[in-house]
Write an enzyme that holds these catalytic residues in place. Structure first.
Site, PDB file in Angstrom:
ATOM      1  N   GLU A  40      27.668   5.586 -18.487  1.00  0.00           N
ATOM      2  CA  GLU A  40      29.136   6.192 -18.722  1.00  0.00           C
ATOM      3  C   GLU A  40      29.979   5.222 -18.058  1.00  0.00           C
ATOM      4  O   GLU A  40      29.596   4.607 -16.930  1.00  0.00           O
ATOM      5  CB  GLU A  40      29.093   7.494 -17.973  1.00  0.00           C
ATOM      6  CG  GLU A  40      30.286   8.186 -18.074  1.00  0.00           C
ATOM      7  CD  GLU A  40      30.225   9.530 -17.110  1.00  0.00           C
ATOM      8  OE1 GLU A  40      29.581   9.444 -15.982  1.00  0.00           O
ATOM      9  OE2 GLU A  40      31.034  10.498 -17.341  1.00  0.00           O
ATOM     10  N   LYS A 111      33.285  13.309 -24.223  1.00  0.00           N
ATOM     11  CA  LYS A 111      32.564  14.091 -23.453  1.00  0.00           C
ATOM     12  C   LYS A 111      33.138  15.446 -23.382  1.00  0.00           C
ATOM     13  O   LYS A 111      34.587  15.678 -23.183  1.00  0.00           O
ATOM     14  CB  LYS A 111      32.626  13.569 -21.896  1.00  0.00           C
ATOM     15  CG  LYS A 111      31.875  13.926 -21.102  1.00  0.00           C
ATOM     16  CD  LYS A 111      32.148  13.356 -19.516  1.00  0.00           C
ATOM     17  CE  LYS A 111      31.355  13.960 -18.375  1.00  0.00           C
ATOM     18  NZ  LYS A 111      31.385  13.052 -17.267  1.00  0.00           N
ATOM     19  N   CYS A 146      26.688  12.603 -19.100  1.00  0.00           N
ATOM     20  CA  CYS A 146      26.648  12.806 -17.490  1.00  0.00           C
ATOM     21  C   CYS A 146      26.663  14.345 -17.359  1.00  0.00           C
ATOM     22  O   CYS A 146      25.779  15.026 -17.420  1.00  0.00           O
ATOM     23  CB  CYS A 146      27.579  11.915 -17.100  1.00  0.00           C
ATOM     24  SG  CYS A 146      27.488  11.886 -15.206  1.00  0.00           S
TER      25      CYS A 146
END
Ligand SMILES: O=C(O)CCC(=O)C(=O)O
Length: 264
Positions: A40, A111, A146
């Protein structure tokens, strides 16, 4: 399938351009792999909040250009990790890119769960809304990033859409490394899928990174785990094990959907 997870170090002393060059060289070194994964926000660092705006780029910007060339030179599918994406209306998103061996951008994923509560990414970036799967020749990837790892309902939606390999680029802090390993295994066991979770090494903005990229099979066994420092973690596995595991132990078929609200 042979997969290589590039756990690149994201340290303050190195410029974005230098790290981009190093990442491209590391991708080229993976020729012979089927799938290569970067972490990421590896251009800036996931905690380098002050850098997000200035480093934000469009989907066809310098990171895509460098990664597309590297992927086609190496002949690999490349999950190029995520970049701070500057969308046309000006919002910055934490966006993952998947690039084919021909160098084409085949998928991007913004995300969904932003980290930071009332600071950092949670206030500086927009939230994605759409789960994304990516069909490869013999299997399907499901994308998450994440902090998404803490939200099993996202992973279930990816599984429902056919995902067999859950790819999770991250910039996970050392302080919560035990959660990282536990959650990667939990997602693999409950979704009966491979989990490829690629973190960063190094330290930036005062946040030491966990490293410990990990590959887990659909039975929850750890196939490979990196150490703390920069490293390329390479692993071979058979995606057909997903169907075999789901057939042998068909727990996913016993899901009960649409439960009533709890009674008080
Ligand atoms: O959930 C965590 O503990 C870490 C999440 C994180 O660092 C991120 O999403 O950038």
């Amino acid at each position: 399938m042979r997969a290589s997870l590039i756990q690149i170090a994201v340290d303050e002393g190195e410029s974005v351009e230098s790290r981009r060059r190093r990442a491209a060289a590391l991708v080229r070194e993976q020729a012979g792999a089927d799938l290569v994964v970067l972490p990421e926000l590896w251009t800036t660092g996931a905690f380098a909040f002050d850098a997000f705006q200035a480093a934000a780029e469009t989907l066809d910007g310098p990171t895509y250009e460098a990664m597309a060339k590297a992927a086609s030179d190496a002949g690999v599918w490349l999950h190029a990790g995520s970049i701070p994406e500057c969308a046309p209306e000006g919002t910055v998103y934490n966006t993952s890119l998947v690039i084919s061996p021909a160098g084409d951008l085949v998928a991007s994923y913004r995300k969904i769960h932003r980290f930071g509560f009332d600071r950092g990414e949670a206030v500086l970036m927009g939230a994605g809304r759409e789960p994304v799967t990516v069909p490869l020749p013999d299997t399907t990837l499901g994308l998450a990033t994440c902090y998404d790892l803490r939200f099993p309902e996202l992973f279930r939606s990816l599984v429902d859409a056919g995902a067999e390999i859950l790819v999770v680029p991250a910039g996970w802090p050392e302080r919560r490394r035990a959660h990282w390993t536990l959650l990667a295994r939990a997602r693999a066991v409950e979704d009966q899928a491979f989990v490829l979770a690629c973190g960063t090494a190094g330290a930036h903005a005062g946040v030491p990174q966990a490293g410990h990229s990990i590959v887990v099979d659909p039975w929850g066994e750890v196939l490979a785990e990196a150490g703390h420092d920069e490293e390329v973690l390479t692993v071979e596995f058979d995606p057909a094990e997903v169907a075999a595991t789901r057939e042998r132990f068909p727990a996913l078929k016993d899901r009960v959907l649409g439960l009533e609200s709890p009674r008080h």
